[in-house]
Structures are given as structure tokens and as C-alpha cells.
Design a protein around this motif. Structure first.
Motif, PDB file in Angstrom:
ATOM      1  N   SER A  55     -15.536  20.093   6.044  1.00 52.07           N
ATOM      2  CA  SER A  55     -15.769  19.868   4.619  1.00 52.07           C
ATOM      3  C   SER A  55     -15.189  18.540   4.144  1.00 52.07           C
ATOM      4  O   SER A  55     -15.856  17.778   3.461  1.00 52.07           O
ATOM      5  N   ALA A  56     -13.935  18.287   4.494  1.00 53.48           N
ATOM      6  CA  ALA A  56     -13.257  17.142   3.900  1.00 53.48           C
ATOM      7  C   ALA A  56     -13.415  15.869   4.724  1.00 53.48           C
ATOM      8  O   ALA A  56     -13.248  14.774   4.212  1.00 53.48           O
ATOM      9  N   LEU A  92     -23.059   6.254   4.904  1.00 52.75           N
ATOM     10  CA  LEU A  92     -23.446   5.384   3.798  1.00 52.75           C
ATOM     11  C   LEU A  92     -23.914   4.018   4.294  1.00 52.75           C
ATOM     12  O   LEU A  92     -24.743   3.371   3.678  1.00 52.75           O
ATOM     13  N   ALA A 104     -15.939   0.855  -1.818  1.00 55.60           N
ATOM     14  CA  ALA A 104     -17.290   0.433  -2.167  1.00 55.60           C
ATOM     15  C   ALA A 104     -17.442  -1.077  -2.013  1.00 55.60           C
ATOM     16  O   ALA A 104     -18.484  -1.566  -1.580  1.00 55.60           O
ATOM     17  N   THR A 105     -16.407  -1.826  -2.344  1.00 54.05           N
ATOM     18  CA  THR A 105     -16.488  -3.278  -2.240  1.00 54.05           C
ATOM     19  C   THR A 105     -16.539  -3.705  -0.781  1.00 54.05           C
ATOM     20  O   THR A 105     -17.281  -4.617  -0.407  1.00 54.05           O
ATOM     21  N   GLN A 145      -9.265  15.757  -1.370  1.00 53.83           N
ATOM     22  CA  GLN A 145     -10.381  16.557  -0.856  1.00 53.83           C
ATOM     23  C   GLN A 145      -9.852  17.685   0.025  1.00 53.83           C
ATOM     24  O   GLN A 145     -10.249  18.840  -0.096  1.00 53.83           O
ATOM     25  N   ALA A 164     -16.132  15.317   7.009  1.00 54.79           N
ATOM     26  CA  ALA A 164     -17.498  15.205   7.535  1.00 54.79           C
ATOM     27  C   ALA A 164     -17.566  15.568   9.012  1.00 54.79           C
ATOM     28  O   ALA A 164     -18.428  15.085   9.738  1.00 54.79           O
ATOM     29  N   GLY A 190      -9.243  -3.493  -1.857  1.00 55.73           N
ATOM     30  CA  GLY A 190      -8.790  -2.128  -2.094  1.00 55.73           C
ATOM     31  C   GLY A 190      -9.883  -1.082  -2.196  1.00 55.73           C
ATOM     32  O   GLY A 190      -9.719   0.032  -1.731  1.00 55.73           O
ATOM     33  N   GLU A 191     -11.016  -1.435  -2.791  1.00 55.71           N
ATOM     34  CA  GLU A 191     -12.045  -0.432  -3.025  1.00 55.71           C
ATOM     35  C   GLU A 191     -12.960  -0.290  -1.811  1.00 55.71           C
ATOM     36  O   GLU A 191     -13.495  -1.261  -1.309  1.00 55.71           O
ATOM     37  N   ASN A 203     -12.908   6.398   3.695  1.00 56.97           N
ATOM     38  CA  ASN A 203     -13.836   7.491   3.477  1.00 56.97           C
ATOM     39  C   ASN A 203     -14.722   7.651   4.724  1.00 56.97           C
ATOM     40  O   ASN A 203     -15.460   6.745   5.094  1.00 56.97           O
ATOM     41  N   ASP A 257     -17.357   9.124   5.087  1.00 54.71           N
ATOM     42  CA  ASP A 257     -18.789   9.039   4.805  1.00 54.71           C
ATOM     43  C   ASP A 257     -19.302   7.618   4.841  1.00 54.71           C
ATOM     44  O   ASP A 257     -20.517   7.400   4.764  1.00 54.71           O
TER      45      ASP A 257
END
Lengths: 322, 538, 286
Positions: free
Chosen positions: B324-325, B273, B249-250, B386, B327, B246-247, B267, B269
Motif C-alpha cells: 500500500s505505502a 510517473l 515534482a520539480t 502514508q 507500491a 527539494g520537491e 516517492n 511512484d
């Protein structure tokens, strides 16, 4: 002994009442969530007929009190209903997730017991030195002041961007194999454990310091007993009650509520099950997981209370303050 | 388990992290097309067979269980598409390629004849028959699934002989092949379904490259290779795990450390990243797009005024929104997804030429009383929040106060879709854009799409254009209808298309090489997974 | 989630002027002052205006860099401090008033009234804090009201329990008994004797509740159930920052540092208050 027995029975009765109250709160809170369950389970594109069919299938068209009765009687027998989303019995999923959560809890708890307690005793005995006291307070304070989601996020990034022996990205594939499980949980357990460790160290230290100024310790010193003997026989025994209480609370918290760490690390435990269930209004899942957390807390506390009364009959005689 | 053996000392980790934190570059690292229509192509020199793990952001979650015909979300389509095959498939240019149909002809505007591939067989070993195909299409047309609304005016389906199936439409329907190309139209084992041998809601039995071994909701799927698949020789993945993580980042961590070969990200980004992480990042242009609902049906709402709705629409600067929202990884679109052939040009829309000052003037002229308007978003897709903040700023500049409300999905749908008229002023969401420009426009007709009735009126002119868009087959005439349709939708300003929803995909080139189309219509970044090639760990 | 440390009390002799306490007071005071000034005079700029490039590193123009929408982080951080402190403080104030009223009455009256209150409190206390908070947010809908209610529900049980215990002890003291015998009216007894008797407990528990409040707010924001956009809060900023840790570490570390500093300061102040104010009587079991 009679007082202890009566105290035990009272505690058990109170536990039953609390459990009942908790189940009522959970059940009705879940039904107060705006939006019902159909919008999520069926999606916004579903027709009215589909909604009704789903309501019938899960018995959600019955009167609420009837639903509650079914749920409670089922839960007592270990039947927590069927997940609206996966259409699999909740108990089946819990059976897979509980071992993961329990392993994680035990790992974090061992940090509290093996490091936190000795650290607390040590700093507590030396608390007369003022600078040391301030340092100890700051370090322990820092440990309980860094929120799990901060520590977890940082740990996740650090470990994944640097070659390391911990794997953080594939916890979804956790198998039941104990060795693999433990290795995979090292990092999240460390994040959880740091907090538990700091809290335990703090409480132990306070408890030790409190005991040190009690008259019987002073008397023991006056009698010329060796410091080692004093610590073992007077300090540790008397300091153990608040520490055990805290460890009980920590255990309950870990068993039911390591929600954030489980979410950050994508650990397939009970906490993350609850969060996804809640996001989807999966009634049966939310009810079962929240109930589990509450039961863990209530039972552990009752057991600790009763245990405390056996260790120290004054507790029972005083009738308790809960 | 993919656990690296090299344990780094804690001090080393810390030192490396600190140095690693220095750079703050946020340059998008998306790949350009390597071949026309493709962001990536599989490396033919990789010939190793092996297991592959893929991570995706959320799981299929369907009331219809595993029944592909009832699947409503792109995620289900991707996953079900690994097991079920469709009669035709879309290629990277949104043209059609043979699937279970080796060829097809269209003797007249309303008749299609498909010749099926008799070498195909279901994973239980039974060969595909024309009855499976005819039965599947009948079942789909009569079913309650969302796709019944896309398959078009199917009148009847008949088998001509052992290899040919004829579909008769009651009127011309140009997106028919595009609708057949999506997983909900996947061919089912009708014989087993009708005899009750297979419960299609709880098990999968398809002709496709993979066989489902297990599924644990929100955890993972395990697929094994289907040895009886027609092109089994092309499939090098022996076991496919799809983990649900789900995340964001993970998933990023997993891609970085090599726990997964492929992952998608919500995301945008993630592109920057993960730029220097060893993973290759791709930004797929999807026909999916975000929209804003402007509810003109609520009693006593200032939004009942079409002029005000249009002014709000015009006050939203799509390009700035994307910058903006998202990228800058997105682009404005009209109701016909701008990356599909023949779609209208969003720059020509009436609202596009108004500009910020013009919009402010229109809002003032509409007599809007300054009452704040609420803007609903759901919190399972953070980018909506966002976008809402950017729109809030843009409307603020035009003289409108907006209050953002973040709701969970159920509460959001309750207010936007289930309550009629909807209990909101404005709301953000997104639609899949599909493979033909006319398809998604059908959701703008509340008579076809009942769920739109909470906020959109049924307009004769618009409905007429939507039908015309579906029926017209001559490309130039189509294009003209699309343009007119886009303009009409823009003027009603009830359900306003904004910008495309980018698809961010990361691939670990040390583990897997595969094709990835530059444009995607069904949100299916797993489309070419069957022909992906594991890279040997050598 | 973090109310474990509240469960155990202690007393420590001779905690007079404590440098740690002074430092904590200064940090907390400074944060409050900054947030207050920023709310009155937006000296650092607007917290919502999308003005700069996305994710730009700290510079003269954007002292703490910009976020993923191109907003300057500094004014957002200042607003976030204010929001977090106001939300937590409001909640704790409500908790304090509620708990004092309920606790004193229950503690003084004793008997079945106290039993009933305690059982209700037990039920609330049985939920892990973060779970209770998420449930509340799910029922009320994310936002300030939900966050404040969640913090209140999380902090009320322990405080009621503490105050009731304290009030019960005070109620049996000689001066209360003699006041009762000499015909002083009940409200006066409650106000004059009991309330002043539980003041210390209230101060200590209130301080701890404040740090719990900040943690609950942070946890809720982290799970996407916190304050409404475009408002910022420390928890929300940390959550947003965590996403960009690789490319824009300042987005995480600035709010995280402030968050940790405020919780740490509050904990230190709570510890010191406890040393000074906590009467001996409630020391035993919590």
C-alpha cells in the motif's frame, strides 16, 4: 503643509513602533518552536557534549534577552547572524537570493500594472452593461480563486512534459546573469502574476466605478467635457489611491512571501530560504527572512501613506484611520 | 543552461496535456538486473568528456560541516565520497575491493595489515603516506562522530614501513572492513590538518576522483575532476554539479526535460510517473529499513507490557504495508537487513507467524484497556505518513486505536530521542542498513547507541547477541547468531524493523550512462558516478 | 497570503437579485449539504478504509478513483470539504467575535486604547499571511488547532481595523451622542447602536475572511503543516493529487475544482454583500 509634515512624522514613529513589535514577535516565536535547534542541526545521534558545544558556539546559552539584544543591534547594522546549518553568515546568502526574489516580484508586478490596471479601467468604464459586469467579475474572481499551489503544480507539469522554451527543472542553478534569470522565472512569474493581475483588475474596476458616480464626474459630464478628458483628469487620478495601496500590498507580499511559488518551482529566493530554515529550526535564517518580509510590508505601506498625503492633503488632515 | 529551443504554441501545450492525461497506467517500470548485481552498467562506447548535472532531494546538513568523520547522514556520505577515498570499497555483492589499500591481510582475528597505494595523491599534489592512514583511523576512533561507534574496538594503529599500516583490534570485529568502506572512514590529509593548513570542516582535500569547487547550502555543489586522481583516465565527467531540489515534482520535471542527468526520488511512484518520459527508472534495493519504535519505558504506559508490544508488532502486516505505502517496491526485514549476506529470514520471525486474528487475540489477552496510542512521524519524509495510515488501519483491525501525529523533524526528535524516557507511544523512522548485517544491530544496544536509551531497555541477552554477531566470523555460525538476534529483537518489540527503504533513481540515457548496483548498503546512489560516462549530445 | 483583495472597499449602486450571487449560493450550499450528509451517513463509503487498488481510475465502484494508498477519493473529498469548511468557518467565527469585541471597544473608546490596539494589529498585519501561518504551525505543531489559530491571526488584523473604523464613525453620529447625553448606559450603547452599525462590515469581512481561511488551510497543507492524518482536507487532497498529476489526474482535478469553486462562490457572495451592506462612510482609504 504643516499637517502633512506632522502626518509624516507620526507615520514614521508608528513605523518604528511596528518594526520593534514585529522583531519581538519573530524572535520569541522562533524560540517557542518545540524541539529546539540542536535536534535538527546535530541530528538525534549527537551526544550531550556536542549539543552544549553547539549552543556555546552560536551564543544560544546566553539569556534570551541578551540574545535578542545582540540580534536586533546586529540586524540594524545588516548582520543577521550565522546560519546554524550552513555556518555561513545569513546576509551573504540573502545577498544571493534577494536579486532572484526581486526579479520575480518585478515580473509579476509588471503583469499587474501593464495588464491588470488597463483591464480594470476598461471594465470599470463599461460596467453599466450587466452581462459584461458579471463576466468581468467571474473572470477576475476566478483569477484570485485558483490557489498558487494548484496553478503552479499544473504549470510545472504541463511545461515539463511538453517541449517548450521554458526550463523549469534547473532553477537551482540560476546564475546572476539578468537575461538568464528573467527567462528562467517566466513561468513562476506568470503563476504569481495571474493572481496579482486579477486582484489589480478587480480593485481598479471598483475604484473606477466608485469615482464615476461621484458628483464632480457628473458635473464634468454636465459641463460637456469629452469622455477622454473626463477619464484622464477625473477618473484616473481619483481612482489611483486604492489601486496604489493594493499595488503596494502586492509588492510587499511578493518581496517577502512568494513562499509557495518559490517552493513549487524550487526558486532560490528569500521565501524558499525561509521555509527550509523553518523546517530545520535554523533560527538566524528564519528570523532574518521573516523580518525582511515584515520590513518590506511596513516600509512600503508607510511610504504609500506619506505619498498619499502628498497627493491628497485631505488624508493627512483627517489624521488617518490606521 | 539547458533550454530547449523549440517553443511550442500555448494551444499545442494544452492539447497535448489533455491527451496526455488519458492514460492512468501505474505499472512499476523498474529495471531488472542487466548483469549480476547491477541494474545498469555504463556504456563503454560512450567516450565523450563533459560536464554533468545531478539532482538530489536534500543537502548534507552536518554540524561538523564538511568533516567526513562527523557525517551522520547517507547524503553526506555520498557527497563526501566523491572527494575522499576509503581503504577498501564494497562491491555489488557486498564483498570488498581495493581502495586506497591495494591489498590487506589478516594474520589473526584481531590484526589487519593494509598496503597502501603510494600512487595516490591529494588534490594539492602531495602523495598519500601511511601517516595519513594511521592518523585518520586514530582520529576517527577518538572522535565523537557516529562512525566511531561502527569502526569497532580499534585498540591501536601503527605504521610498519612506508607502505604498510597495521590495525590492532582489542577483540574480533567482523564488520571492520565494511565500516572502513564508508565515507566517514575516508582517508584525510593528516599532515595538512595537523599543521593547520587545512580546516577539514570548511574545505575538502581528498585523494578521490573529484575536487570540491563550491558548495552553497541547499542550493548546489560544484566539483571538478581531480587530475591527480589515480584513475583519472577513467573519469570522463569534467565538471559535476549536484543541485539540491527539494520537491519531488520539480526533480521529475527536470529529469523529463533533460535539465538533469540523474535524480533520486523519495516517492516510489516516481517509477510509474516517469515510466514513459524518456528517463530510465531504477528501484535499488537498499539495506536501509523503516522501523517502528514502541516505547516501553514511559511510566504507567500499557506498552511497558512486552506481550502487548509484541502483539502490536505482530499485528503489522509488512507485506501489505509495502504494497500500500511503497507500491510493492519493498520487502520485510529483520534487524539484519534481509538483502545482506547471511541475514535472518524475516518470514521466520516469531511475530511473522501470528497473523491478524492471532494478534487481535494477543492484544485482548494482554489486558490492553483501549486507551488510544499515538504514532509519531516527521513530515520531511511523506512516505512515513502514508505508512502510518496503513499501520493505523491494521492496528484498528486488531482492536487498537491509533492517533497519528505529524511533527517537524526537531519536534519529533525532541519527543523520541532527546527526552528520556521518550514522550510518545509509537514512532516511525528509518536507519541506514550499512554493508554488513551486524552493523546496524549495534543501534539496538543503548549502551553503544545512547540515542536508543529513550525507548529501548538495555537487555543482557540482546547485548550479548549483538556483540557475538559482531565478533563471529565463520559464516554459518554468524547466520545462526543473526537468526537468534532477530528473534530476540522481535520479542522485545521495542525498536521493530519493518520493511526496506527503497531507493528510486532516474537516469536520462540521452545524457549519462553509468553503473548502478541492485543492492546498496550506504544509500549511495552516486557510488559509481566517477566512472559514469556522459553521452555526447551529437 | 491572499488578503490583498480585502484591503479595498467599494460600493455599487443597485445590486438587486443577482444571478451570479444565486449561483454562488447554490454551489456553496450544495457543497455544505453534501459534506454534512456524508458526515452523518457515510453513503460514499469510509474516507480512511484502504480497500481498493492504488491509483485506480474512476469507476462505478470508486466514482472518483482511488488515491495512492488505495482509498476511494469520493468519501475523502466529501470529508475534506467538511473539514476545510468547518476549520475555516470556526476560525472566522472566532475572528468575528474577537474583532467585534476589540474593534468596537477600541473604536468607541478611541484615544490611547485605540492606538495600542492598532499598533498590535499593525504588527500582526505586517506578516505575510502564509508566513504567519507557517510560524504558528511551527510553534503549535501542525494540526487543527494550529490551522484555526493561524487563520484567526491572519484575519483578525484587517477585521479589527475595519470594525474599529466603522465603530469610531458610528460613535460620533448624532443618535449615539444623544443616547449618551440622555444617560443610556455604555454597554447598551455599544450593543444597540454600535454593534448594529458594524453589522454590514462584519458580514462582508467575514465572508472574505472565509476565503482567506480556505486558502491558508490549503497553503499549510501544501507545505505539510495542515490537518492531522488520516483526516483529509481540500488543501491536503490537492497537495497529494499534485504528486500524481501524470498518472492519476483525477486526484488533483477533483479536489482542485471543488476548492476553486468554493473560494469563487465565497468571493462572489462577499462582493454582493458588500454592494448591499457596505455603508458609504468607510469607502475612502482602507
Amino acid at each position: 503643509m504643516r499637517a502633512v509634515l506632522r502626518w509624516t512624522l507620526t507615520r514614521l514613529l508608528i513605523m518604528a513602533v511596528t518594526l520593534l513589535g514585529t522583531s519581538v514577535v519573530i524572535f520569541f516565536a522562533v524560540r517557542q518552536m518545540p524541539g529546539g535547534y540542536e535536534s535538527v542541526v546535530l541530528g538525534p545521534l549527537a551526544s550531550e557534549e556536542q549539543r552544549q558545544a553547539a549552543a556555546e558556539r552560536y551564543g544560544l546559552d546566553q539569556p534570551v534577552l541578551v540574545q535578542y539584544w545582540h540580534w536586533v543591534t546586529g540586524a540594524v547594522q545588516g548582520d543577521f547572524g550565522i546560519s546554524l546549518v550552513s555556518q555561513v553568515p545569513v546576509i551573504q546568502e540573502l545577498a544571493l537570493r534577494l536579486p532572484v526574489t526581486v526579479t520575480l516580484a518585478l515580473m509579476a508586478l509588471s503583469a499587474a500594472v501593464l495588464i491588470g490596471v488597463p483591464l480594470g479601467v476598461l471594465t470599470g468604464l463599461r460596467s453599466t452593461s450587466r452581462s459584461g459586469g458579471a463576466l468581468g467579475r467571474t473572470v477576475a474572481g476566478l483569477g484570485i480563486s485558483v490557489p498558487e499551489f494548484v496553478l503552479g503544480s499544473v504549470a510545472l507539469f504541463v511545461v515539463s512534459s511538453v517541449a517548450s522554451c521554458f526550463s523549469v527543472g534547473n532553477l537551482a542553478s540560476l546564475s546572476g546573469e539578468p537575461a538568464t534569470l528573467v527567462r528562467a522565472l517566466v513561468l513562476p512569474a506568470a503563476v504569481l502574476g495571474l493572481y496579482c493581475l486579477a486582484a489589480t483588475a478587480r480593485t481598479t474596476r471598483d475604484a473606477v466605478m466608485n469615482v464615476l458616480v461621484e458628483p464632480h464626474v457628473t458635473a464634468a459630464v454636465a459641463r460637456g467635457e469629452t469622455p477622454g478628458h473626463i477619464v484622464r483628469h477625473h477618473v484616473l487620478r481619483n481612482a489611483s489611491v486604492p489601486v496604489l495601496t493594493l499595488l503596494g500590498t502586492i509588492t510587499a507580499y511578493l518581496l517577502g512571501g512568494a513562499v509557495i511559488v518559490e517552493t513549487v518551482f524550487n526558486i532560490p529566493g528569500v521565501g524558499s530560504y525561509m521555509v527550509t530554515g523553518l523546517g530545520r529550526h535554523d533560527y538566524a535564517v528564519v528570523q532574518a527572512t521573516v523580518l525582511l518580509a515584515a520590513v518590506a510590508f511596513i516600509v512600503i505601506n508607510t511610504v504609500l501613506d506619506i505619498a498619499a498625503s502628498l497627493v491628497d492633503p485631505r488624508v493627512a488632515a483627517a489624521g488617518g484611520r490606521r | 543552461m539547458n533550454v530547449r529551443q523549440s517553443c511550442t504554441a500555448a494551444a499545442g501545450i494544452l492539447a497535448l496535456t489533455l491527451t496526455g492525461c488519458g492514460g492512468g497506467g501505474a505499472e512499476p517500470a523498474a529495471q531488472a538486473e542487466v548483469e549480476p548485481g547491477y541494474l545498469a552498467v555504463a556504456d563503454d562506447t560512450a567516450t565523450a568528456e563533459g560536464p554533468v548535472t545531478v539532482q538530489v532531494d536534500y543537502d548534507s546538513q552536518e554540524d561538523g560541516g564538511l568533516d567526513p568523520q562527523l557525517a551522520t547522514t547517507a547524503r553526506s556520505w555520498s557527497l563526501f565520497g566523491l572527494v575522499y577515498e576509503t581503504l577498501v570499497t564494497v562491491d555489488a555483492e557486498f564483498g570488498f575491493q581495493p581502495g586506497l589499500a591495494t591489498s590487506w591481510e589478516q594474520p589473526d582475528e584481531t590484526t589487519y595489515i593494509f598496503t597502501i597505494d603510494t600512487s595516490a595523491q591529494f588534490s594539492n599534489g602531495r602523495a598519500l603516506t601511511v601517516d595519513d592512514v594511521a592518523g585518520t583511523l586514530e582520529r576517527l576512533k577518538d572522535g565523537v562522530g557516529v562512525w566511531a561507534g561502527q569502526i569497532g574496538p580499534v585498540d591501536s594503529v601503527e605504521t610498519l614501513d612506508d607502505t604498510r599500516v597495521q590495525v590492532n583490534l582489542s577483540e574480533p570485529y567482523t564488520p571492520f572492513l565494511a565500516a572502513l568502506a564508508n565515507s566517514p572512514a575516508g582517508i584525510l590529509p593528516m599532515e595538512e590538518i595537523e599543521s593547520g593548513q587545512v580546516d577539514i570542516a570548511t574545505e575538502m582535500l581528498g585523494t578521490g576522483p573529484f575536487v570540491m569547487e563550491s558548495h552553497r547550502q541547499d542550493q548546489n555543489w560544484v566539483f571538478s575532476r581531480h587530475d591527480g586522481y589515480r584513475h583519472a583516465g577513467d573519469v570522463l565527467i569534467t565538471e559535476l554539479r549536484v543541485d539540491i531540489v527539494g520537491e519531488d515534482a520539480t526533480r521529475q520535471a527536470a529529469l523529463r526535460e533533460g535539465s538533469t542527468a540523474l535524480a533520486n526520488f523519495s516517492n516510489v511512484d516516481a517509477l510509474s510517473l516517469l515510466a514513459n518520459s524518456g528517463a530510465t527508472m531504477y528501484s535499488q534495493q537498499q539495506s536501509d529499513f523503516y522501523y517502528i519504535l514502541i516505547n516501553g519505558l514511559r511510566e504507567d504506559s500499557p506498552l511497558n507490557d512486552q506481550d502487548l508490544r509484541f502483539a502490536l508488532n505482530a499485528a503489522i502486516d509488512r507485506q501489505a504495508l509495502s504494497n500500500s505505502a511503497l507500491a510493492g517496491e519493498s520487502a520485510p526485514t529483520g534487524v539484519t537487513p534481509s538483502n545482506l549476506p547471511g541475514a535472518c529470514d524475516p518470514a521466520d520471525l516469531p511475530s511473522a507467524g501470528v497473523g491478524a486474528e492471532g494478534a487481535a487475540g494477543l492484544i485482548e489477552a494482554s489486558g490492553y484497556d483501549g486507551e488510544p496510542l499515538d504514532l509519531l512521524v516527521y513530515n520531511s519524509e511523506p512516505v512515513l505518513g502514508q505508512m502510518a495510515q496503513v499501520i493505523q488501519q491494521q492496528l484498528e483491525a486488531a482492536g487498537v486505536t491509533v492517533n497519528i501525529e505529524q511533527l517537524d523533524t526537531a519536534a519529533y526528535y525532541e519527543r523520541t530521542h532527546s527526552t528520556v524516557p521518550g514522550n510518545f507511544d509509537m514512532a516511525l523512522g528509518w536507519y541506514a542498513g550499512y554493508g554488513d548485517p551486524a552493523m546496524v544491530t549495534r543501534w539496538w544496544n543503548p549502551d553503544i547507541a545512547g540515542f536508543s536509551a529513550a525507548f529501548a531497555g538495555s537487555h543482557e541477552d540482546l547485548n550479548g547477541l549483538i556483540d557475538q554477531a559482531a565478533a563471529e566470523s565463520e559464516p554459518a555460525a554468524r547466520e545462526q547468531v543473526f537468526t537468534e538476534l532477530c528473534h530476540t529483537v522481535d520479542e522485545y518489540s521495542e525498536m521493530v524493523p519493518l520493511v526496506h527503504r527503497p531507493g528510486i533513481v532516474g537516469l536520462n540515457p540521452d545524457l549519462l550512462t553509468m553503473d548502478l548496483a541492485a543492492n546498496e548498503g550506504y544509500g549511495d546512489f552516486l557510488r559509481y558516478l566517477p566512472t559514469a560516462r556522459p553521452v555526447s549530445a551529437g | 497570503m491572499r488578503r490583498l483583495d480585502l484591503a479595498v472597499l467599494r460600493r455599487r449602486p443597485g445590486a438587486s437579485r443577482d444571478p451570479l450571487m444565486v449561483a454562488a449560493g447554490i454551489v456553496l450550499g450544495l457543497l455544505c449539504l453534501l459534506a454534512l450528509v456524508a458526515a452523518l451517513v457515510p453513503f460514499a463509503g469510509s474516507p480512511t478504509e484502504i480497500s481498493g487498488p492504488r491509483l485506480s481510475p474512476p469507476s462505478w465502484e470508486y466514482p472518483l478513483g482511488t488515491d495512492s494508498l488505495g482509498r476511494s477519493l469520493l468519501p475523502r473529498l466529501l470529508e475534506g470539504i467538511g473539514v476545510t469548511l468547518v476549520v475555516s468557518a470556526t476560525a472566522v467565527l472566532i475572528t468575528a467575535v474577537l474583532s467585534t469585541a476589540i474593534g468596537i471597544v477600541a473604536g468607541y473608546a478611541g484615544g490611547w486604547l485605540r492606538e495600542t490596539v492598532m499598533r498590535v494589529v499593525d504588527v500582526l498585519y505586517a506578516f505575510p499571511a502564509i508566513i504567519l501561518a507557517i510560524l504558528v504551525a511551527a510553534v503549535l505543531g501542525a494540526g487543527r488547532v494550529a490551522t484555526v489559530s493561524a487563520i484567526v491571526l491572519v484575519t483578525v488584523p484587517l477585521m479589527v481595523r475595519m470594525i474599529a473604523a466603522q465603530a469610531a464613525t458610528v460613535a460620533h453620529r448624532d443618535f449615539v451622542t444623544s443616547a449618551r447625553i440622555s444617560g443610556v448606559r455604555l454597554p447598551v450603547i455599544l450593543y444597540r447602536h454600535i454593534l448594529s452599525g458594524v453589522g454590514g462590515t462584519l458580514a462582508v469581512q467575514g465572508t472574505y475572511a472565509l476565503s482567506v481561511g480556505i486558502l491558508v488551510e490549503g497553503g499549510l497543507s501544501f507545505l505539510g503543516q495542515g490537518v492531522q492524518l488520516p483526516q483529509s482536507s481540500l488543501g491536503l487532497l490537492v497537495q497529494e493529487g499534485a504528486v500524481y498529476m501524470v498518472a492519476a489526474p483525477w486526484l488533483l482535478f477533483a479536489p482542485a475544482a471543488v476548492l476553486v469553486a468554493s473560494i469563487l462562490s465565497i468571493t462572489v457572495i462577499g462582493d454582493t454583500l458588500r454592494d448591499r451592506l457596505e455603508p458609504r462612510e468607510v469607502r475612502s482609504l482602507a
